[in-house]
Design a protein around this motif. Structure first.
Motif, PDB file in Angstrom:
ATOM      1  N   THR A  38      -1.899   4.201 -11.731  1.00 24.84           N
ATOM      2  CA  THR A  38      -0.914   4.031 -10.672  1.00 24.84           C
ATOM      3  C   THR A  38      -1.131   2.686  -9.987  1.00 24.84           C
ATOM      4  N   TYR A  39      -0.014   2.016  -9.684  1.00 20.48           N
ATOM      5  CA  TYR A  39      -0.059   0.743  -8.972  1.00 20.48           C
ATOM      6  C   TYR A  39       0.817   0.869  -7.727  1.00 20.48           C
ATOM      7  N   ASN A  40       0.184   0.759  -6.559  1.00 22.09           N
ATOM      8  CA  ASN A  40       0.881   0.965  -5.283  1.00 22.09           C
ATOM      9  C   ASN A  40       0.935  -0.333  -4.494  1.00 22.09           C
ATOM     10  N   GLN A  41       2.068  -0.549  -3.836  1.00 21.35           N
ATOM     11  CA  GLN A  41       2.150  -1.623  -2.855  1.00 21.35           C
ATOM     12  C   GLN A  41       3.030  -1.167  -1.697  1.00 21.35           C
TER      13      GLN A  41
ATOM     14  N   ASN B  12       3.750  -5.891  14.770  1.00 21.31           N
ATOM     15  CA  ASN B  12       2.649  -5.899  13.810  1.00 21.31           C
ATOM     16  C   ASN B  12       3.211  -5.724  12.401  1.00 21.31           C
ATOM     17  N   ILE B  13       2.665  -6.517  11.459  1.00 21.13           N
ATOM     18  CA  ILE B  13       3.093  -6.412  10.071  1.00 21.13           C
ATOM     19  C   ILE B  13       1.863  -6.352   9.183  1.00 21.13           C
ATOM     20  N   SER B  14       1.943  -5.555   8.098  1.00 17.74           N
ATOM     21  CA  SER B  14       0.810  -5.416   7.187  1.00 17.74           C
ATOM     22  C   SER B  14       1.311  -5.201   5.768  1.00 17.74           C
ATOM     23  N   TYR B  15       0.431  -5.542   4.804  1.00 26.14           N
ATOM     24  CA  TYR B  15       0.759  -5.380   3.381  1.00 26.14           C
ATOM     25  C   TYR B  15      -0.505  -4.905   2.664  1.00 26.14           C
ATOM     26  N   ALA B  16      -0.317  -4.062   1.644  1.00 27.19           N
ATOM     27  CA  ALA B  16      -1.450  -3.582   0.865  1.00 27.19           C
ATOM     28  C   ALA B  16      -1.027  -3.351  -0.583  1.00 27.19           C
ATOM     29  N   PHE B  17      -1.951  -3.668  -1.509  1.00 23.02           N
ATOM     30  CA  PHE B  17      -1.765  -3.382  -2.933  1.00 23.02           C
ATOM     31  C   PHE B  17      -3.019  -2.686  -3.446  1.00 23.02           C
ATOM     32  N   SER B  18      -2.809  -1.673  -4.287  1.00 23.07           N
ATOM     33  CA  SER B  18      -3.952  -0.930  -4.812  1.00 23.07           C
ATOM     34  C   SER B  18      -3.646  -0.429  -6.211  1.00 23.07           C
ATOM     35  N   SER B  19      -4.655  -0.434  -7.061  1.00 21.18           N
ATOM     36  CA  SER B  19      -4.551   0.140  -8.397  1.00 21.18           C
ATOM     37  C   SER B  19      -5.493   1.345  -8.474  1.00 21.18           C
ATOM     38  N   ARG B  20      -4.978   2.444  -8.995  1.00 22.37           N
ATOM     39  CA  ARG B  20      -5.764   3.672  -9.086  1.00 22.37           C
ATOM     40  C   ARG B  20      -5.533   4.351 -10.421  1.00 22.37           C
TER      41      ARG B  20
ATOM     42  N   ASN C  45       7.724   1.048   0.387  1.00 22.96           N
ATOM     43  CA  ASN C  45       6.684   1.418  -0.571  1.00 22.96           C
ATOM     44  C   ASN C  45       7.217   1.396  -1.998  1.00 22.96           C
ATOM     45  N   HIS C  46       6.374   0.943  -2.922  1.00 25.82           N
ATOM     46  CA  HIS C  46       6.706   0.984  -4.347  1.00 25.82           C
ATOM     47  C   HIS C  46       5.483   1.476  -5.113  1.00 25.82           C
ATOM     48  N   SER C  47       5.692   2.456  -6.005  1.00 24.60           N
ATOM     49  CA  SER C  47       4.611   2.997  -6.837  1.00 24.60           C
ATOM     50  C   SER C  47       5.072   3.036  -8.280  1.00 24.60           C
ATOM     51  N   LEU C  48       4.219   2.529  -9.174  1.00 22.98           N
ATOM     52  CA  LEU C  48       4.468   2.571 -10.611  1.00 22.98           C
ATOM     53  C   LEU C  48       3.404   3.449 -11.255  1.00 22.98           C
ATOM     54  N   TYR C  49       3.851   4.489 -11.980  1.00 19.12           N
ATOM     55  CA  TYR C  49       2.947   5.426 -12.641  1.00 19.12           C
ATOM     56  C   TYR C  49       3.046   5.219 -14.153  1.00 19.12           C
TER      57      TYR C  49
END
Length: 770
Positions: free
Chosen positions: A520-523, A479-487, A538-542
Motif C-alpha cells: 500500500t502507498y498512502n499520501q 496549518n498545512i501538512s503532508y505525509a507519504f508512507s509505504s506499507r 487522501n490517496h491510497s494505492l493497493y
C-alpha cells in the motif's frame, strides 16, 4: 451464570468506597468545569489531537463510545473502528500498542471506562517507527496522569436489548505506592449475536436462494494485570499480562434453500428445496505476557526501550453441518448430507523489540530500532462428509463417508529495522523522514494436501518502506501538512489455513495458503483552520489486494422428486441438473485505488451547551481485479471481474447537548450516512444510522440510556452483476437497533497516577489472529 454473579459481587463491593469520595466531590466538579474549555481538535506534527480531558461528556461512557464520537473516526458495524480514508485503525495506549488480539480488543474497549482519558490522538499516516500494516491508521489513547499515591477504580454494569438481551460488567482498579504501580481490570458478559441473511446467486439457467437466521451465543471473560516498578530515577521495569476467553456454544444456522435449474427437454425450471441446519461449538483463549525495560539516557528525554513477549492463542471449533431435504413449504423430509468439521487453531509467538530515541538540543530527534517475530500456527483440521442414500420408499439404504483431514503447520520469521529523523526547524516548520526494512521468511506444510502444490509453500520477501512528512504552521490559525508512507499487509493466520467454512451445501468460504503480502502507498494533504475546521485529501494505492472473491459455476446434481428420491430417465438412469456452486475465495485480487476529500468541523456553540463534530466528504474507488481459477484446487470458474469505479458521499455528525447549568444532564445525537460504493464483492448499498443517548451524572454515579440505529437503517446489502450473466446478492441484518442501559460508579482517590502502559513486543502479531 457464575461469571455474572462474580462480577456483580465485585461491583457492589465498591460501594464501601463511597464515603471516601464525598469529601472530594466539589473539587472534582471544579476540575471538570475548567477542563471542558480545552476540548479542541488540532493538528500537531504527524497527528490530530482531540482533547477530551475531564469532560462530563466522557463520564459514564465506555472507551469505545468515545472513540466512535472522535472526529475522523467511525464505526458502521459496532465492531471495528475506521479512520476517514483508511481501513481499520490500530489502538495504542500512551504511545504503546494495545496488547490484545482483534476480537478481544473490541470487548475490552466496550468494557473499559472513558473517565481516565486525557486526549485521543489520530495518526492517519504512521511513521516508520510504528509496526503497522497496509493503510491502517493509529488511534492513540492518552490517559490522565495523576500524581499522588493511593487506590482508585471504576465499576460499570450495562444491559442491552437488540434482537436478544445481553449484559456486561467491568471492574478496574489502579494502585500506586512510591515506586510501585499496579493496574488491573476484570470484565465479562454474555450476549447472543443475531443475524438474518438473504443470499441469491446464479443466472437465467440456474440459481440459488437461501433465507434464514444465524444466532451466535457468546460468553466473554478477561482482563489484564500491569505491574510497573521504578528501579531508579532513570529506569523502569514493567510486567504486563493480558487474558481473554470466549465461549460460543450452540451457535446455529437455519437457512431455507431454493435451487432452480432449467430443463431443456421440458422447457421449464426444476425446483429443489433443502434446509441448512448447522450447529457450532467454539471457544478461544488469548494469553500474552510482556516484559519491558525503559532507560532514560539524558535530561532531554532520550530513552531506550526493550521488550520481550510471548503470545499463546487457541481456538477450538466443532461444526455439524446438515443438509435436509424439504418440500416447498420448508417442511423437513429427510437428512441428505452431514459434514462434521473439527477446526482447531493454535498460535505461539515469541517477539522482541529494541527502540532508541535520541533527542538533541537543536530540536533534532533520531529514532532507531529493530524487531523480531517468530510465529508457529498449528491447524489440525478434520472433515467427515456423510451422504445418505434412500430407496423409493424413503428407507435408508446406506451412508457414504468421505473423510478429508488436513494438518497445516505454518512457521514465520520476521526481521525488521527502522530509522527515523525528525527536525523542528522553527516554530512554524517541522519535518520527518524515515524508512523501515523488513525481511519475512515463511514455510507452510500440509500432511494431507489436496494437491501437491499445497504440501509445502515457502515464501521469502524483503521490503523497504519509506516515509516522509512535514508540518507548516502558516500562522496561529492556519496549518498545512503532508505525509507519504509505504506499507505492506501480511495475510492473517486464519486466511492462509486451507479450510472451508460451510454455510450451505453449495455456498462456503475457502481460505488460501497461497495468499501473499500486499503493498500500500498512502499520501495525505491536510489543511486546518483555527483548530476547528479541517480539509483532508487522501490517496491510497493497493497492490495485490487481499480480499474475498465470489466465484460461481454450474455443477451437476441428481434431480430429486418431492420425497427426495432421485428422478430416473427412460433408461433408468438418474437425471442430472445444473446447480450453482458459490465459493468465496480468500486471495490476492488485483489493484485498487481510493481517493477521498473530507471537510469537517469540531467546535462548541452556545456557551458550550452544544459540542458538535461534523464531517462530510467524497470517496472515489477504482477497482481492477479479475479471477477465474480457484488457487487452492485449480478448478476453473467463469471469470469474476471488478473493474468498476464509484463515487460516494460520506456524512458523520456527533453532537452532545448539555441540558442544565450544573452539567449533569446530557443528550447525545449521532448520525452517519455512507453512500453506495463499489467494493470487492460488488456494489455496497447506502448505510445510515441515527443513535440517541441520555445521560445523568450524580456525584460519583453515572446513569445512561443509549438507543442505537433508531430507524433500523444500518443493514448491509451487496449486489453484483457480471457481463457473463452471473449475479450475486447478499442482505445481512445484524439487528443493530437496540437499547442499552448502564450504571457507572467511580471510587477511591481519583488523583492516582496511572501505571505505564507498555507496548508488547508481540503486538504486531496479535492483529493477525482472529
Amino acid at each position: 451464570m457464575k461469571t455474572q454473579i462474580l462480577i456483580a459481587a465485585i461491583f457492589f463491593s465498591g460501594l464501601t468506597f463511597a464515603q471516601e469520595k464525598k469529601s472530594d466531590t466539589l473539587k472534582t466538579k471544579s476540575i471538570e468545569g475548567v477542563t471542558l474549555t480545552k476540548q479542541v481538535f488540532k493538528k500537531q506534527s504527524d497527528r490530530f489531537v482531540y482533547d477530551v480531558a475531564a469532560s462530563p461528556v466522557t463520564k459514564g461512557n465506555t472507551t469505545f463510545d468515545i472513540l466512535k464520537q472522535t472526529p475522523l473516526l467511525s464505526s458502521t458495524d459496532d465492531k471495528t473502528l475506521k479512520i476517514a480514508g483508511k481501513n481499520n485503525a490500530l489502538i495504542y495506549i500512551n504511545g504503546r500498542k494495545s496488547n490484545m488480539d482483534a476480537d478481544s480488543l473490541v470487548q475490552f474497549l466496550k468494557n473499559t471506562p472513558a473517565e481516565n482519558i486525557q486526549k485521543i490522538e489520530v495518526i492517519t499516516v504512521p511513521g516508520s517507527e510504528f509496526q503497522v500494516e497496509s493503510s491502517d491508521g493509529i488511534i492513540n489513547i492518552v490517559l490522565k496522569k495523576k500524581m499522588s499515591d493511593g487506590l482508585s477504580g471504576n465499576m460499570r454494569m450495562s444491559n442491552s436489548q437488540n434482537k436478544f438481551n445481553g449484559s456486561n460488567a467491568s471492574f478496574s482498579a489502579n494502585y500506586r505506592k512510591d515506586k510501585l504501580g499496579i493496574s488491573a481490570n476484570l470484565s465479562g458478559g454474555e450476549n447472543i449475536q443475531g443475524q438474518s441473511y438473504v443470499l441469491r446467486n446464479g443466472n437465467d439457467l440456474s440459481s440459488n436462494e437461501s433465507v434464514g437466521d444465524i444466532n451466535d451465543p457468546n460468553k466473554n471473560l478477561g482482563g489484564y494485570l500491569n505491574i510497573d516498578y521504578q528501579l531508579n530515577d532513570n529506569s523502569n521495569l514493567a510486567l504486563s499480562w493480558n487474558t481473554w476467553a470466549n465461549k460460543s456454544y450452540n451457535s446455529t444456522v437455519d437457512l431455507f434453500n431454493t435451487t432452480r435449474s432449467y430443463d431443456k427437454k421440458n422447457d421449464d425450471y426444476v425446483m429443489n428445496y433443502t434446509r441448512s441446519r448447522n450447529k457450532e461449538d467454539a471457544r478461544s483463549y488469548n494469553n500474552s505476557v510482556n516484559l519491558n525495560y525503559e532507560l532514560k539516557t539524558d535530561s532531554l528525554g532520550s530513552k531506550l526501550n526493550i521488550n520481550a513477549a510471548y503470545l499463546n492463542y487457541k481456538r477450538f471449533q466443532f461444526t455439524d453441518n446438515r443438509t435436509i431435504l424439504s418440500d416447498v413449504y420448508g417442511n423437513d423430509i429427510r437428512l441428505g448430507r452431514q459434514t462434521f468439521q473439527d477446526l482447531p487453531q493454535i498460535i505461539n509467538n515469541f517477539s522482541g523489540t529494541v527502540d532508541y530515541n535520541k533527542k538533541f538540543k537543536n530540536d533534532f530527534t533520531v529514532s532507531v530500532g529493530g524487531n523480531y517475530n517468530k510465529t508457529k500456527t498449528n491447524n489440525d483440521t478434520k472433515n467427515n462428509t456423510l451422504d445418505y442414500a434412500y430407496d423409493k420408499f424413503g428407507n435408508l439404504q446406506g451412508i457414504t463417508n468421505t473423510p478429508t483431514p488436513n494438518h497445516f503447520v505454518y512457521n514465520e520469521n520476521i526481521y525488521g529495522v527502522y530509522l527515523t529523523l525528525e527536525k523542528k526547524f522553527n516554530d512554524k516548520f517541522s519535518g520527518k523522514v524515515g524508512a523501515r526494512y523488513e525481511i519475512t521468511n515463511s514455510v507452510g506444510t500440509s500432511d494431507n494436501a489436496a494437491t501437491p502444490d499445497l504440501q509445502r509453500i515457502e515464501r521469502k520477501y524483503n521490503n523497504l518502506l519509506p516515509y516522509v512528512s512535514f508540518n507548516y504552521a502558516i500562522n496561529d490559525k492556519n496549518n498545512i501538512s503532508y505525509a507519504f508512507s509505504s506499507r505492506m499487509r501480511r495475510p492473517s493466520f486464519w486466511e492462509i489455513n486451507p479450510v472451508r467454512n460451510i454455510l450451505t451445501e453449495d455456498n462456503y468460504t475457502q481460505n488460501n495458503p497461497f495468499v501473499k503480502a500486499s503493498s500500500t502507498y498512502n499520501q495525505e494533504l491536510t489543511y486546518m483552520f483555527n483548530s476547528s475546521y479541517f480539509l483532508i485529501l487522501n490517496h491510497s494505492l493497493y497492490k495485490d489486494v487481499i480480499t474475498q472473491v465470489p466465484l460461481q459455476r454450474d455443477i451437476l446434481k441428481k434431480r430429486l422428486d418431492e420425497m427426495g428420491n432421485p428422478v430416473l430417465d427412460e433408461n433408468n438412469q438418474p437425471i442430472m441438473d445444473p446447480h450453482k456452486q458459490l465459493r468465496y475465495i480468500r486471495t490476492n485480487f488485483g489493484d485498487k485505488q481510493e481517493m477521498s476529500a473530507m471537510l469537517g468541523i469540531q467546535k462548541t456553540f452556545f456557551k458550550q451547551y452544544l459540542t458538535a463534530n461534523f464531517n462530510i466528504g467524497l470517496q472515489h474507488n477504482i477497482n481492477n481485479g479479475s479471477l477465474s481459477v480457484d488457487p487452492t484446487s485449480g478448478d476453473v470458474f467463469p471469470t469474476y471481474e471488478n473493474k468498476i469505479r464509484s463515487t460516494s458521499i460520506v456524512i458523520q455528525t456527533n453532537n452532545t447537548i448539555r441540558l442544565d447549568k450544573k452539567k449533569t444532564w446530557f443528550l447525545g445525537v449521532n448520525y452517519f450516512y455512507v453512500d453506495k460504493q463499489q467494493i470487492e464483492l460488488g456494489m455496497l448499498k447506502d448505510l445510515m444510522s441515527l443513535d440517541l443517548s441520555l445521560k445523568k451524572n450524580w456525584n460519583d454515579w453515572t446513569f445512561a440510556v443509549n438507543v442505537s440505529d433508531v430507524f433500523r437503517t444500518n443493514v448491509v446489502e451487496i449486489e453484483d452483476y457480471q457481463d457473463n450473466g452471473n449475479y450475486n446478492y447478499v442482505k445481512n441484518d445484524q439487528f443493530r437497533r437496540g437499547v442499552t442501559v448502564s450504571i457507572t460508579y467511580n471510587f477511591g482517590n481519583q488523583k492516582v497516577k496511572k501505571v505505564r502502559d507498555i507496548e508488547g513486543a508481540s503486538d504486531a502479531i496479535k492483529s493477525r489472529t482472529r
